[in-house]
Enzyme design. Sequence first.
Site: not given
Length: 189
Positions: A106-107, A148-149, A45, A50, A152
């Site tokens: 997480c990226l 999670h997204e 995701g 991000q 963000h």
Amino acid sequence: MILNVIKCGHPTLREKGKRVERVTPEVRQLAGDMIETMYAANGVGLAAQQVGRTLMLAVIDIRNSEQPSELWRDNQQQDIPSQMPLVLLNPRITASEGEQTGEEGCLSVPEISAAIRRAARVRVEAQDLDGQPFCIEATGLLARAIQHELDHLNGILFLDRMDAATRASFEGKIKKLQKQTRAALKAKQ
Ligand code: ZN
């Protein structure tokens, strides 16, 4: 186009996204680039924050994960691969139930992963890239990725969801990452 994924310590990750009022060609392009970036990074995701954009836009693709998920769209159960990648514009969680705990990374926070508690099932209202509203329900990894997204999009990181002891155990790593990010930002100015 593969976009640069910003890291923990970058102020944009703490900003809430603005509503996408109109699906312009730029929004479509951004969604496409985010999908490409997510695949290139082997992520499941990616949120607009991000890639440095404060918009309510997230992309998800969990089809290659071995962790199970279920998905209903407008109350009809769907074959997961047929629905991926999922593009969510202006998503909102309108109901959630149960509890699951699983490993998350997480990226934007490389080299850190931890068990995070999330709802087991969520119902989400969003719009697609045609501006059409739709409603999905998800369980398993997909429910986790959605939560999670959406965090963000509201400026929340999975670090904020760790229990205190886990968070404390990563404090040194997090501080170092934030310092590196800020130094890189300063060098660019
Ligand atoms: Zn993330």
